[in-house]
Design an enzyme around this catalytic site. Structure first.
Site, PDB file in Angstrom:
ATOM      1  N   GLY A 153       0.834  -1.207   0.000  1.00 40.40           N
ATOM      2  CA  GLY A 153       0.000   0.000   0.000  1.00 40.40           C
ATOM      3  C   GLY A 153       0.862   1.249   0.000  1.00 40.40           C
ATOM      4  N   SER A 154       0.362   2.250   0.690  1.00 37.41           N
ATOM      5  CA  SER A 154       0.998   3.565   0.610  1.00 37.41           C
ATOM      6  C   SER A 154       2.411   3.606   1.187  1.00 37.41           C
ATOM      7  CB  SER A 154       0.145   4.593   1.336  1.00 37.41           C
ATOM      8  OG  SER A 154      -1.153   4.570   0.800  1.00 37.41           O
TER       9      SER A 154
END
Lengths: 486, 465
Positions: free
Chosen positions: A216-217
């Site tokens: 993810g981020s």
């Protein structure tokens, strides 16, 4: 009748000679092969014939040996705080073999390793019972405790590294299991084993090293590093050329941002602070798939790490088109990583761009406390320059100061971090993984970098965010390391 | 003046009796097992074993009695046979006692320690040995019992058919809770029969034959008994699934036939017949097939075929011993299971005494055989020659078949290592065998009676001037 008698004598002599030759063949030529055959129970008997050496954390053993009353194995392995340390120790079981450090350093722990030859010979003459050597780990009891207790009943993993040396400080995985329950070979151990095998939560899985998750981020820091390294962006406070929303090249799909955040043409610092998908998606495309891959590999992606326990290779996909590059650059699509890998990313940034090879065995020690070997810190690579590393530090520190990672703040300590909420499952149907990677910095430099992943499918979807679930655990681990250094 | 030295067994005038040599060797044969016993006790229990004194005295006493009987009743016999047998028997006792200490065995349901029984059987064996020497003043007396021996051998061999099979083979008879393996006694009886029969028929077999394709084919009436024996050994194999015994009898018979007739063709016949028989039986006897499969690749059948697992375990025991072995009492040959103290006792030797120890044991057996063959060479009568070579040939074949099977050289057959293995029949029969060999060697080495003094031979008196 004497002529045939002599011939019979020769025949009998040949029979005995055949036996002698065969005996030499068996006991000299094939001895090693037979002695280490997988069917040869003596290997196991030997492993448990004496008190096994110990695995040591902070100078105290986290393993032990218990005398067994029945069967041909004299001793059984025992563990102090088994579930907490299981991802580090692995298990040594009379019935189910051994794993991880228990298996890798079996020779030292059992005392059969060639490095212990001298001790063994000496013991033979002094009549002392054969003993195993010890394995001294790099782990920190306080950090491990903070990690394990922070994860609590949630499913997830924590990896913490000392950025300067690569020493692994914490390696937690939940749900865990107690290796003591499967150490013997009684029926009870068998039941415990099959229960572990059937458990759909896979307690025996070492999530910190062996499970790969979409990052993810948190992967955006790698994209930012690639952008800086390949000259796509020159300063972290320069405006980027990024539209909001961003339509991925070659498609009509819009890459959205989560919520209403100021991402249009945002600077790197702001984009990381708010975790802008649009900015980093476009950056990845601008850097290009090949350059992204190159930077990711420098951080340790796409190769297995041996610490010395094997950690699965994290993946940055190869041969991808632009829209896939955009998705991969924000830690989606096929990008997958182990918690250890993300801890390495944070550590490389904290260590001013120098990535140290992670390891968790500091020393091997003979029974007489002589040091047999010492692992020296080793540089793995330099994924980014010192200047760029410090730029990233500033960005990550902004995230913790006023961005998505405020829950990781520690009084009097500079903390840099990045949250991540990785979607997975078809059409993102499953609850996302909450990520947090961070490092702490004091006047003496950075003593710890942490990666936390929580895969909690019980929490309601809205509550899951890297900042909310994972950051507090990372904070506690960092705090534990800093406090223990005081 | 020339000094007459004569160290061969071929008796000549003034052959030394060598009884003191025997006594000295016997002392070693008693002391070595006592040290081995001490060694096991220290290794396993960290203390001098409680039965040490009793064991030492027992073994010493038995050896002493045997020696005194030999000294009195067979003064010119071979000096090596008794010490060799005593040493093997003594070490066998230690090995069995060592396996009795296995926790693995002790935790099984019907565990019976074997050493006490074995000591009893050894005493009985030596009693048989003494009886042979006392009753058999001259081995040629046995010639009279040629056909009685054959009858006895047949009865002994056929008896187990009426008893239930144990461990896949019908080679035991059980009387009052005690198992007897009659095959071991039949070995001696049949050797006596062969010697008697061949001594009478050897000329007929050797000479009254037709030449056919370079081989001498005997006449039907001479060939008959041979075919009967061949058929018998195959039948034993079929009905009692006892490969070892049939191979032993057949091998012994071929050897004796060859020695008696001095015709190589008999060996060719023997090999052809045994090969034919073995192949024939192997095609329809699953027990035999299993053993062959297990022999070819023991690890392939591990956990699937019982024999395979045993051989693999035995091989691993040998492998674990390596060159010098783990030391008395420090191996894990008990992993082989129930047959560890009988058929597979050599694997314990292999593991705990290593290559060095196993070779020493094989050489001890080799020496017994060698002394037996030497006795045959020295014997002056054809019956004695045949009997001695038959018994020592059978002994050699038995050692080869057992050790070869345990070491995976040939398919496993389920016979016992003479003197070493637990089991009364084997120990008693082999002591009797040694007794007979000693009797033959005594007759062979006995100095010829001094010639009657002849006045002509008297030295001329020299009268100095």
């Amino acid at each position: 009748m004497n002529k045939p008698l002599r011939r019979v004598a020769i025949f009998c002599g040949l029979l005995i000679l055949a036996l002698l030759v065969r005996d030499n063949w068996l006991q000299y030529v094939r001895a090693d092969e037979l002695n280490s055959s997988k069917y040869n129970r003596r290997v196991l008997i030997e492993r448990y014939a004496h008190e096994r050496g110990n695995i040591i954390v902070d100078g105290k053993p986290i393993t032990g040996s218990v005398k067994t009353k029945v069967g041909d194995f004299a001793y059984k392995r025992s563990y102090v705080n088994g579930p907490m340390w299981a991802p580090v120790t692995g298990f040594a079981s009379q019935a189910f073999d051994a794993t991880q450090i228990e298996k890798l350093e079996d020779g030292i722990l059992t005392g059969t390793d060639d490095q212990l030859f001298f001790d063994r010979t000496l013991a033979m003459f002094t009549g002392e019972e054969k003993q195993g050597g010890d394995v001294i780990t790099t782990l920190s009891g306080a950090a491990q405790k903070a990690a394990f207790e922070g994860l609590g009943t949630k499913k997830g993993a924590v990896a913490a590294i000392d950025p300067k040396t690569g020493k692994i400080l914490a390696l937690a995985s939940t749900p865990s299991y107690d290796p003591s329950t499967i150490a013997g070979n009684s029926d009870k151990d068998g039941e415990a084993w099959s229960k572990l095998e059937e458990d759909k939560d896979q307690p025996k899985l070492n999530r910190a090293l062996r499970e790969t998750y979409p990052p993810g981020s948190t992967f955006k820091v790698v994209t930012a590093a690639a952008a800086l390294e390949h000259g796509v962006v020159s300063g972290i406070d320069d405006k980027t050329d990024s539209p909001d929303p961003y339509v991925m090249p070659g498609t009509t799909t819009k890459l959205p941002n989560e919520g209403n955040i100021p991402c249009k043409n945002a600077t790197l610092r702001v984009a990381l602070q708010y975790s802008c998908n649009t900015v980093f998606g476009k950056l990845g495309v601008d850097v290009g798939a090949d350059n992204m891959l190159e930077t990711a590999k420098k951080f340790g992606f796409n190769s297995e790490q041996f610490v010395p326990v094997r950690a699965n290779a994290s993946v940055f996909p190869e041969k991808i088109n632009e829209s896939q590059t955009a998705l991969s650059s924000i830690g989606q699509f096929d990008t997958r990583t182990t918690p250890l890998q993300m801890a390495m990313v944070a550590a490389a940034i904290a260590n001013d761009g120098k990535l140290m090879k992670p390891y968790m065995i500091d020393q091997l020690r003979a029974p007489n406390l002589d040091q047999l070997s010492q692992t020296d810190p080793e540089e793995l690579s330099r994924p980014l320059t010192q200047e760029h590393a410090q730029m990233l530090q500033q960005m990550m520190e902004t995230v913790v100061k006023e961005g998505t990672g405020t829950k990781a703040q520690i009084d009097g300590v500079t903390v840099g971090g990045k949250t991540g909420t990785a979607q997975h499952g078809e059409n993102n149907s499953k609850n996302p993984y909450a990520w947090f990677i961070s490092y702490a910095k004091t006047d003496a430099g950075s003593p710890v970098a942490v990666a936390v992943v929580v895969e909690d499918s019980d929490a309601s979807r809205d509550d899951i965010s890297g900042g909310g679930l994972a950051a507090p655990i990372a904070r506690d681990v960092m705090k534990a390391v800093i406090d223990s250094k005081k | 003046m020339s000094v007459v030295t004569n160290t061969t067994t071929i008796g000549a005038i003034e052959a030394p009796s060598r009884r003191n040599t025997e006594l000295a060797l016997l002392a070693f044969a008693v002391v070595i097992p006592i040290f081995a016993y001490l060694n096991v006790g220290l290794a396993i229990n960290d203390q001098v074993p409680a039965g040490m004194l009793g064991y030492g005295l027992g073994l010493g006493l038995l050896a002493g009695i045997a020696h005194l009987v030999v000294r009195k009743f067979a003064p010119y016999s071979d000096p090596l046979l008794l010490p060799l047998a005593t040493l093997l028997n003594g070490l066998g006792l230690v090995l069995i006692w060592r396996l009795d200490q296995s926790k693995l065995f002790q935790s099984t349901q019907n565990f019976v320690p074997g050493a006490t029984n074995q000591l009893l059987y050894s005493a009985l064996g030596i009693a048989f040995f003494v009886a042979v020497l006392l009753l058999l003043k001259d081995h040629r007396i046995l010639q009279r019992y040629t056909y009685i021996s054959m009858f006895a051998a047949l009865v002994l061999l056929i008896l187990p058919v009426f008893f239930p099979a144990q461990f896949g083979a019908r080679i035991w008879i059980t009387i009052a809770g005690k198992s007897i393996q009659p095959g071991e006694f039949a070995k001696i009886a049949i050797a006596v029969f062969f010697s008697g029969y061949l001594m009478v028929k050897r000329d007929a077999l050797a000479l009254a034959s037709r030449r056919f394709m370079g081989l001498y084919l005997p006449r039907g009436r001479d060939l008959g008994p041979i075919l009967v024996v061949w058929a018998m050994s195959i039948l034993i194999l079929v009905f009692e699934t006892d490969l070892g015994t049939s191979l032993l009898f057949f091998g012994m018979f071929v050897i004796m036939l060859y020695v008696a007739t001095e015709r190589t063709s008999w060996i060719v016949f023997g090999l052809l017949m045994s090969a034919g028989g073995a192949v024939g039986v192997a095609t329809f006897e699953p027990h035999v097939q299993d053993r062959v499969t297990a022999w070819l690749d023991p690890f392939a059948g591990y956990g699937k075929i019982a024999a395979s697992e045993q051989i693999a375990k035995s091989l691993m025991a040998f492998g674990s011993g390596g060159t010098l072995g783990t030391g008395w009492g420090q191996g894990h040959s008990d992993l082989i299971g129930f047959a560890a103290n009988s058929d597979f006792i050599l694997a314990t030797v292999g593991e705990e005494l290593g290559l060095a120890g196993t070779m020493a044991f094989l050489l001890l057996y080799g020496l017994i055989v060698e002394r037996g063959v030497r006795t045959a060479l020295a014997a002056r009568d054809p019956f004695g020659k045949l009997l001695a070579i038959g018994l020592s040939g059978a002994f050699a074949i038995q050692v080869f078949v057992v050790a070869g099977g345990v070491m995976g050289l040939i398919p496993l057959t389920g016979m016992t290592m003479p003197f070493l293995a637990a089991g009364g029949s084997s120990v008693i029969a082999n002591w009797a065998l040694i007794g007979i060999l000693i009797r033959i060697s005594d007759t062979a080495r006995r100095p010829a009676p001094a010639p009657a003094p002849s006045p002509d031979a008297e030295m001329t008196q020299v009268v100095r001037p």
